[in-house]
Design an enzyme around this catalytic site. Structure first.
Site, PDB file in Angstrom:
ATOM      1  N   ARG A 115       0.827  -1.231   0.000  1.00 26.59           N
ATOM      2  CA  ARG A 115       0.000   0.000   0.000  1.00 26.59           C
ATOM      3  C   ARG A 115       0.855   1.274   0.000  1.00 26.59           C
ATOM      4  O   ARG A 115       0.404   2.336   0.408  1.00 26.59           O
ATOM      5  CB  ARG A 115      -0.973   0.030   1.174  1.00 26.59           C
ATOM      6  CG  ARG A 115      -1.967  -1.103   1.157  1.00 26.59           C
ATOM      7  CD  ARG A 115      -3.229  -0.749   1.915  1.00 26.59           C
ATOM      8  NE  ARG A 115      -4.187  -1.831   1.815  1.00 26.59           N
ATOM      9  CZ  ARG A 115      -4.315  -2.790   2.717  1.00 26.59           C
ATOM     10  NH1 ARG A 115      -3.583  -2.780   3.799  1.00 26.59           N
ATOM     11  NH2 ARG A 115      -5.202  -3.737   2.536  1.00 26.59           N
TER      12      ARG A 115
ATOM     13  N   LYS B 258       4.542  11.635 -11.522  1.00 26.79           N
ATOM     14  CA  LYS B 258       3.694  10.844 -12.425  1.00 26.79           C
ATOM     15  C   LYS B 258       4.337   9.466 -12.555  1.00 26.79           C
ATOM     16  O   LYS B 258       5.523   9.365 -12.903  1.00 26.79           O
ATOM     17  CB  LYS B 258       3.610  11.490 -13.808  1.00 26.79           C
ATOM     18  CG  LYS B 258       2.576  12.579 -13.906  1.00 26.79           C
ATOM     19  CD  LYS B 258       2.395  13.002 -15.358  1.00 26.79           C
ATOM     20  CE  LYS B 258       1.405  14.138 -15.474  1.00 26.79           C
ATOM     21  NZ  LYS B 258       1.321  14.634 -16.869  1.00 26.79           N
TER      22      LYS B 258
ATOM     23  N   GLU C 130      13.043  17.747 -24.796  1.00 27.50           N
ATOM     24  CA  GLU C 130      12.241  18.087 -23.613  1.00 27.50           C
ATOM     25  C   GLU C 130      12.822  19.321 -22.912  1.00 27.50           C
ATOM     26  O   GLU C 130      12.097  20.071 -22.272  1.00 27.50           O
ATOM     27  CB  GLU C 130      12.161  16.903 -22.640  1.00 27.50           C
ATOM     28  CG  GLU C 130      11.459  15.671 -23.214  1.00 27.50           C
ATOM     29  CD  GLU C 130       9.939  15.649 -23.003  1.00 27.50           C
ATOM     30  OE1 GLU C 130       9.383  16.597 -22.425  1.00 27.50           O
ATOM     31  OE2 GLU C 130       9.312  14.658 -23.433  1.00 27.50           O
TER      32      GLU C 130
ATOM     33  N   LYS D 272       9.738  22.998 -13.647  1.00 27.36           N
ATOM     34  CA  LYS D 272       8.829  21.882 -13.379  1.00 27.36           C
ATOM     35  C   LYS D 272       8.374  21.916 -11.929  1.00 27.36           C
ATOM     36  O   LYS D 272       7.187  21.709 -11.631  1.00 27.36           O
ATOM     37  CB  LYS D 272       9.488  20.547 -13.711  1.00 27.36           C
ATOM     38  CG  LYS D 272       8.556  19.388 -13.425  1.00 27.36           C
ATOM     39  CD  LYS D 272       8.553  18.324 -14.450  1.00 27.36           C
ATOM     40  CE  LYS D 272       7.380  17.380 -14.231  1.00 27.36           C
ATOM     41  NZ  LYS D 272       7.417  16.218 -15.072  1.00 27.36           N
TER      42      LYS D 272
ATOM     43  N   GLU E 290      -2.444  17.960 -12.164  1.00 30.59           N
ATOM     44  CA  GLU E 290      -2.764  18.354 -13.543  1.00 30.59           C
ATOM     45  C   GLU E 290      -4.239  18.668 -13.737  1.00 30.59           C
ATOM     46  O   GLU E 290      -4.900  18.122 -14.625  1.00 30.59           O
ATOM     47  CB  GLU E 290      -2.295  17.286 -14.532  1.00 30.59           C
ATOM     48  CG  GLU E 290      -2.190  17.834 -15.946  1.00 30.59           C
ATOM     49  CD  GLU E 290      -1.520  16.876 -16.912  1.00 30.59           C
ATOM     50  OE1 GLU E 290      -0.351  16.510 -16.667  1.00 30.59           O
ATOM     51  OE2 GLU E 290      -2.155  16.495 -17.899  1.00 30.59           O
TER      52      GLU E 290
ATOM     53  N   ARG F 178      -0.308  22.416 -15.149  1.00 31.36           N
ATOM     54  CA  ARG F 178       0.654  21.333 -15.390  1.00 31.36           C
ATOM     55  C   ARG F 178       0.548  20.783 -16.805  1.00 31.36           C
ATOM     56  O   ARG F 178       1.527  20.288 -17.365  1.00 31.36           O
ATOM     57  CB  ARG F 178       0.474  20.206 -14.360  1.00 31.36           C
ATOM     58  CG  ARG F 178       1.512  19.105 -14.530  1.00 31.36           C
ATOM     59  CD  ARG F 178       1.604  18.164 -13.352  1.00 31.36           C
ATOM     60  NE  ARG F 178       2.641  17.154 -13.604  1.00 31.36           N
ATOM     61  CZ  ARG F 178       3.109  16.328 -12.711  1.00 31.36           C
ATOM     62  NH1 ARG F 178       2.664  16.353 -11.482  1.00 31.36           N
ATOM     63  NH2 ARG F 178       4.053  15.444 -13.031  1.00 31.36           N
TER      64      ARG F 178
ATOM     65  N   ASN G 147       2.711  19.280 -21.415  1.00 29.66           N
ATOM     66  CA  ASN G 147       2.376  18.368 -22.511  1.00 29.66           C
ATOM     67  C   ASN G 147       2.514  19.035 -23.878  1.00 29.66           C
ATOM     68  O   ASN G 147       2.019  18.511 -24.877  1.00 29.66           O
ATOM     69  CB  ASN G 147       0.939  17.850 -22.340  1.00 29.66           C
ATOM     70  CG  ASN G 147       0.782  17.055 -21.061  1.00 29.66           C
ATOM     71  OD1 ASN G 147       1.721  16.397 -20.619  1.00 29.66           O
ATOM     72  ND2 ASN G 147      -0.385  17.127 -20.447  1.00 29.66           N
TER      73      ASN G 147
ATOM     74  N   HIS H   2       2.783  17.035 -27.038  1.00 28.13           N
ATOM     75  CA  HIS H   2       2.572  15.629 -26.705  1.00 28.13           C
ATOM     76  C   HIS H   2       1.323  15.014 -27.329  1.00 28.13           C
ATOM     77  O   HIS H   2       1.278  13.802 -27.516  1.00 28.13           O
ATOM     78  CB  HIS H   2       2.553  15.440 -25.187  1.00 28.13           C
ATOM     79  CG  HIS H   2       3.923  15.443 -24.576  1.00 28.13           C
ATOM     80  ND1 HIS H   2       4.778  16.526 -24.663  1.00 28.13           N
ATOM     81  CD2 HIS H   2       4.605  14.496 -23.887  1.00 28.13           C
ATOM     82  CE1 HIS H   2       5.904  16.239 -24.038  1.00 28.13           C
ATOM     83  NE2 HIS H   2       5.833  15.020 -23.558  1.00 28.13           N
TER      84      HIS H   2
ATOM     85  N   HIS I 262       2.206  11.586 -29.039  1.00 28.27           N
ATOM     86  CA  HIS I 262       1.660  10.271 -28.678  1.00 28.27           C
ATOM     87  C   HIS I 262       0.986   9.609 -29.886  1.00 28.27           C
ATOM     88  O   HIS I 262       1.051   8.384 -30.037  1.00 28.27           O
ATOM     89  CB  HIS I 262       0.691  10.399 -27.504  1.00 28.27           C
ATOM     90  CG  HIS I 262       1.405  10.581 -26.181  1.00 28.27           C
ATOM     91  ND1 HIS I 262       0.749  10.902 -25.025  1.00 28.27           N
ATOM     92  CD2 HIS I 262       2.705  10.483 -25.845  1.00 28.27           C
ATOM     93  CE1 HIS I 262       1.620  10.993 -24.025  1.00 28.27           C
ATOM     94  NE2 HIS I 262       2.827  10.757 -24.508  1.00 28.27           N
TER      95      HIS I 262
ATOM     96  N   HIS J 168      10.716   8.914 -27.797  1.00 24.71           N
ATOM     97  CA  HIS J 168       9.679   9.830 -27.304  1.00 24.71           C
ATOM     98  C   HIS J 168      10.067  11.292 -27.543  1.00 24.71           C
ATOM     99  O   HIS J 168       9.269  12.091 -28.043  1.00 24.71           O
ATOM    100  CB  HIS J 168       9.413   9.570 -25.816  1.00 24.71           C
ATOM    101  CG  HIS J 168       8.447  10.534 -25.206  1.00 24.71           C
ATOM    102  ND1 HIS J 168       7.123  10.612 -25.590  1.00 24.71           N
ATOM    103  CD2 HIS J 168       8.615  11.509 -24.271  1.00 24.71           C
ATOM    104  CE1 HIS J 168       6.520  11.563 -24.903  1.00 24.71           C
ATOM    105  NE2 HIS J 168       7.401  12.137 -24.102  1.00 24.71           N
TER     106      HIS J 168
HETATM  107  N1  GLY Z   1       5.774  14.969 -18.186  1.00 21.94           N
HETATM  108  C1  GLY Z   1       4.719  15.848 -17.913  1.00 21.94           C
HETATM  109  C2  GLY Z   1       4.384  15.991 -16.470  1.00 21.94           C
HETATM  110  O1  GLY Z   1       5.114  15.511 -15.629  1.00 21.94           O
HETATM  111  O2  GLY Z   1       3.386  16.569 -16.139  1.00 21.94           O
END
Ligand code: GLY
Length: 376
Positions: A128, A150, A192, A234, A244, A248, A252, A255, A259, A273
């Site tokens: 957990r 994430k 990035e 960040k 997000e 946030r 993206n 992206h 994707h 990527h």
């Molecule tokens: N890679 C995008 C984020 O961490 O929100």
């Protein structure tokens, strides 16, 4: 911008009781034991790494952790995107439990984005929830995926669709580990880095136009400075919008396109990527220019810097029957960024000035995709 090659930088992610440091600099893996002990005391650690990264850095990390008073063992998973799967997650969790994982144990993710995402997700559900530390070894992981909590594995329906928000207790970004990356991987991670300038800091983008070649040539001081700026940005975004629900999503940028391209070429088998993100950022700026939001010079500047850094800016050769705008739109529709059935895009008023919108007609996107397909 003056950074001596041996200096380390620390950025704080400020999330109350779940706050943590990102330590950036050359040779930081050798300090991992102390960095961890200072924050969490002496622990039982499980290093989780892959078959590419493990041979380079697992012994050094293991020795540093033992020197800091921690117990260690190491688990190695196959390198590559295919490890972000239910099957690999199950195997890893069973190995952890069989090896006597305790609530006080700490998982240490040593590797790129795949290892960070898989280990973070495993940490969030094992017993957990156990604590974890990120030791990102790729540029992409150092500037983006290791920071912000994430975690994910892939679904057969799309990338990163199964996961959790679960913050690490510490991030250690050792810039020496960038030296063993393939040039193509370093460039993909650099896309990035460029993303941060484009999404919110025009001065940083200007600095990258001048310093990108040094970063890609392995210059430590410029690498540290670039990673520091990305992590600062960040951290600030995550501090304000951890889950997000708002800003946030600016991270993206490019992206939604990326994707779709990756889904079509095969995750982890075709485009890297970061390469897909480079193409996606060009598409986002071209779309913004077509919609009269930003000027064509800015869109051209984006394309020109990425080209100068040998990153792709248009569709690569298709692995099968050819690019089809409708199919790409279908991939986009499966993205988790879809809201009420509408695609979400990050568009630009200019370099360093972006916003989130789902007010883009499918027709305009389809026209752009068709032109990009025709040009490939
Ligand atoms: N890679 C995008 C984020 O961490 O929100």
């Amino acid at each position: 911008m003056n950074v001596s090659a041996d200096s380390a930088r620390t950025i704080r992610v400020d999330l109350g009781a779940r706050s943590y440091d990102i330590v950036i600099g050359p040779g930081r893996i050798a300090h991992a034991g102390t960095l961890l002990a200072e924050r969490l005391g002496e622990r039982r650690c499980v290093i989780i790494t892959d078959t590419n990264v493990g041979p380079h850095y697992a012994d050094a990390l293991d020795a540093a952790l033992r020197a800091g008073g921690h117990e260690t063992r190491t688990l190695i998973v196959p390198a590559g995107e295919a490890s972000k799967s239910f099957a690999q997650l199950e195997e890893l969790l069973e190995q952890l439990v069989a090896g006597g994982l305790e609530r006080g144990s700490v998982l240490i993710a040593l590797g790129g984005g795949v290892i960070g995402d898989l280990t973070g997700f495993a940490a969030s559900i094992a017993l957990r929830g156990v604590e974890f530390v990120q030791v990102p070894t790729s540029l992409l992981a150092q500037v983006d995926s290791s920071v912000g909590g994430k975690t994910a594995i892939n679904s057969q329906h799309g990338k990163n669709l199964i996961g959790s928000f679960y913050q690490p207790r510490l991030v250690i970004a050792d810039t020496n580990s960038l030296a063993t990356l393939l040039a193509q991987e370093l460039r993909a991670g650099y896309a990035e880095v460029v993303k941060y300038g484009l999404l919110g800091d025009a001065d940083f983008f200007g600095w990258l136009e001048a310093n990108g070649p040094a970063i890609l040539a392995g210059d430590t001081a410029t690498q540290v400075r670039a990673i520091e700026r990305c992590c600062e940005m960040k951290a600030e975004i995550v501090n304000q919008d951890e889950r997000e629900t708002g800003q946030r999503a600016l991270l993206n940028l490019g992206h939604t396109f990326a994707h779709a391209l990756e889904a079509e070429t095969g995750y982890g088998t075709g485009l890297l990527h970061g390469e897909a993100v480079a193409i996606g950022m060009v598409a986002a700026f071209d779309l913004s220019a077509r919609m009269g939001l930003c000027n064509a010079e800015d869109a051209a500047r984006v394309r020109s810097h990425l080209t100068a850094c040998k990153l792709p800016t248009g569709f690569p050769p298709h692995p099968g029957a050819g690019w089809d705008a409708e199919i790409l739109l279908t991939h986009m529709g499966r993205d988790k960024k879809v809201q009420d059935g509408r695609l979400t895009f990050i568009l630009a008023n200019g370099i360093g000035d972006t916003f989130i919108t789902n007010e883009v007609s499918d027709d305009v996107v389809a026209r752009l995709l068709t032109e990009m397909a025709d040009a490939s």
